[in-house]
Design an enzyme around this catalytic site. Structure first.
Site, PDB file in Angstrom:
ATOM      1  N   LYS A 152       0.923  -0.925   0.073  1.00 45.42           N
ATOM      2  CA  LYS A 152      -0.097  -0.220   0.035  1.00 45.42           C
ATOM      3  C   LYS A 152       0.840   1.465  -0.025  1.00 45.42           C
ATOM      4  CE  LYS A 152      -3.254  -1.956   0.281  1.00 45.42           C
ATOM      5  NZ  LYS A 152      -5.402  -2.804  -0.600  1.00 45.42           N
ATOM      6  N   LYS A 178       1.594 -10.183  -3.610  1.00 47.04           N
ATOM      7  CA  LYS A 178       0.579  -9.482  -4.300  1.00 47.04           C
ATOM      8  C   LYS A 178       0.141  -8.037  -4.920  1.00 47.04           C
ATOM      9  CE  LYS A 178      -4.420  -8.980  -3.084  1.00 47.04           C
ATOM     10  NZ  LYS A 178      -4.656  -8.181  -4.004  1.00 47.04           N
ATOM     11  N   ASP A 180      -1.846  -4.963  -6.270  1.00 44.00           N
ATOM     12  CA  ASP A 180      -3.122  -4.845  -5.690  1.00 44.00           C
ATOM     13  C   ASP A 180      -4.675  -5.503  -6.907  1.00 44.00           C
ATOM     14  OD1 ASP A 180      -5.251  -4.595  -4.116  1.00 44.00           O
ATOM     15  OD2 ASP A 180      -3.867  -2.963  -3.061  1.00 44.00           O
ATOM     16  N   GLU A 181      -5.332  -4.666  -7.148  1.00 40.87           N
ATOM     17  CA  GLU A 181      -6.383  -5.093  -8.482  1.00 40.87           C
ATOM     18  C   GLU A 181      -6.370  -3.904  -9.127  1.00 40.87           C
ATOM     19  OE1 GLU A 181      -7.319  -4.605  -5.191  1.00 40.87           O
ATOM     20  OE2 GLU A 181      -8.439  -2.563  -5.001  1.00 40.87           O
TER      21      GLU A 181
HETATM   22  O1  LIG Z   1      -7.165  -6.890  -3.059  1.00 38.66           O
HETATM   23  C1  LIG Z   1      -6.782  -6.817  -1.500  1.00 38.66           C
HETATM   24  O2  LIG Z   1      -7.625  -8.167  -0.689  1.00 38.66           O
HETATM   25  C2  LIG Z   1      -7.220  -5.755  -0.990  1.00 38.66           C
HETATM   26  O3  LIG Z   1      -5.749  -4.589  -1.365  1.00 38.66           O
HETATM   27  C3  LIG Z   1      -6.917  -6.058   0.751  1.00 38.66           C
HETATM   28  O4  LIG Z   1      -6.227  -4.552   1.476  1.00 38.66           O
HETATM   29  P1  LIG Z   1      -6.513  -4.194   3.216  1.00 38.66           P
HETATM   30  O5  LIG Z   1      -5.735  -5.572   3.211  1.00 38.66           O
HETATM   31  O6  LIG Z   1      -5.484  -2.722   3.477  1.00 38.66           O
HETATM   32  O7  LIG Z   1      -7.707  -4.064   2.946  1.00 38.66           O
HETATM   33 MG   LIG Z   2      -7.304  -4.239  -3.175  1.00 37.99          MG
END
Ligand SMILES: O=C(O)[C@H](O)COP(=O)(O)O
Ligand SMILES: [Mg+2]
Length: 416
Positions: A152, A178, A180-181
């Protein structure tokens, strides 16, 4: 000539055959319409009927009408003959069972809740290649939950910053980095640079820590481009791809599954946009059905929620996970991913609710740790160790400072 009318689609005495696809819906009939009348219209429109009575030459017609065969309050079951469906086409199946009926005036609302998939349909789909076996076949997680993290901010980090976050997390005990979307191939962090640099970092970390690590790189794109990205992942030695399965569509997921099968790559399915279908309890398509579709199409992981312990609304996570782990005509199970607002302070509750055969993904719950990503990753791993040893998190934190700091910051609170 034979007639086709709404009445032909309702038979409460009908016992579905072993080859029928049986779908359960919750319906709210339109004003003035009985549940029977609405149910027969659902069965008609989703198979081979329409609003008008038809007269067809019997010799030219294959009988493919669905049957509304059960009514229990607002819950109805509809049985579809297997001949209605094209083998191995999820798009075509959904154009029947979740197509026009979602907007028909005969119902004020309608929700596809559950499907009983017959072997006659399942056999046309590949299912997952690995599922929960990624924990030992591709990683060294053994019997504990697989751990993943998403850097993030979700977009905006340069390639080197993104890779640096991943490296710190891997070194702290996380198995999977991972994307992010909404991170795919943008100017601030191009796909191929990120892929190459992340996998090079992965190799360095593996060498140093003696544990296999991997990278869920988001290949989501237009289908031809996406397949090229899958090939690139294989060329660079990655073991996984990530796909936003709802936004790119099931036909594209089927193409990705085929290509990943050629390369032996596992598929991590992110479900961004699922809530457009499943958030309300009276209309749309349930997450349970979306997860079933994902398993047939062959993803290895899918996000199924956090049993209420995270930041997102979700339906019955334990029930969905049980379906993904259960028998479905020999399909490999899927590893469910708990993600969205998780942090070390809720891991014991999460494992109590969902067991250990899960992937725990934490973004903010790692990178928001007061001492940074490396400490956050250690805290998450410590909370998993404590939970598996049956030691209360507070007790374990007495001699695990990263966990202690995380608990001080977040306690056992569920974020909003
Ligand atoms: O893609 C995801 O699963 C989310 O971005 C999770 O993010 P978070 O753990 O900061 O809520
Ligand atoms: Mg996400």
């Amino acid at each position: 000539m034979t007639g086709i009318e709404y009445d032909d689609f309702l038979d409460l005495e009908y016992e579905p055959s072993a080859t029928d696809l049986v779908c359960e819906f919750t319906i709210d009939p339109a004003a003035g319409m009985s549940t029977e009348a609405a149910a027969s219209r659902v069965a008609s429109e989703s198979s081979n009927g329409t609003w008008a009575a038809l007269h067809v030459d019997e010799d030219e017609l294959t009988h493919l009408g669905a049957v509304a065969c059960e009514i229990d309050g607002n819950r109805i079951a509809v049985a579809y003959p297997v001949g209605l469906f094209e083998e191995g086409s999820m798009a075509q199946i959904l154009s029947c069972i979740a197509g026009n009926i979602m907007g028909m005036k005969a119902v004020d609302s309608i929700r596809l809740e559950d499907c009983t998939w017959p072997a006659s349909i399942v056999d046309g789909f590949p299912g997952p290649q690995f599922g929960p076996a990624v924990a030992t076949e591709k990683l060294d997680a053994g019997d504990r939950p697989v751990l993943a993290t998403v850097p993030k901010p979700k977009v905006g980090l340069s390639t080197s910053a993104h890779v640096g976050v991943g490296e710190a997390a891997w070194r702290g005990g996380i198995d999977l980095l991972k994307d992010d979307e909404n991170l795919t191939d943008q100017a601030f962090n191009p796909f191929e640079d990120r892929l190459a640099e992340s996998l090079a970092a992965r190799d360095r970390v593996q060498e140093d820590v003696g544990e296999r690590k991997d990278y869920l790189v988001n290949v989501t794109a237009e289908t031809t481009e996406m397949l090229e990205r899958v090939d690139l992942v294989a060329e660079h030695g990655g073991g996984f791809v990530m796909v936003d399965v709802i936004t790119c569509g099931w036909a594209a997921v089927q193409s990705v599954r085929e290509r990943c099968g050629d390369h032996g790559l596992a598929i991590h399915a992110h479900r961004a946009m699922h809530a457009a279908f499943d958030r309300t309890d009276h209309h749309g398509v349930s997450m349970r059905v979306l997860a079933q579709i994902a398993r047939l199409c062959g993803v290895d992981h899918i996000h199924t929620g956090t049993a209420g312990l995270g930041k997102l609304e979700n339906e019955d996570t334990p029930g969905i996970n049980a379906w993904l782990a259960g028998d479905c005509h020999g399909l490999t199970p899927v590893l469910p991913v708990a993600s969205g607002g998780l942090h070390p302070g809720v891991v014991d509750q999460l494992i109590d609710a969902l067991g250990t055969e899960i992937c725990i993904q934490a973004g903010g719950g790692i990178h928001g740790h007061p001492d940074g990503t490396h400490a956050g990753a250690k805290a998450l791993r410590q909370s998993v160790e404590a939970s598996l040893e049956g030691v209360p998190l507070g007790t374990y934190a007495e001699d695990h400072e990263e966990l202690a700091t995380a608990l001080e910051k977040w306690g056992a609170e569920t974020p909003r």
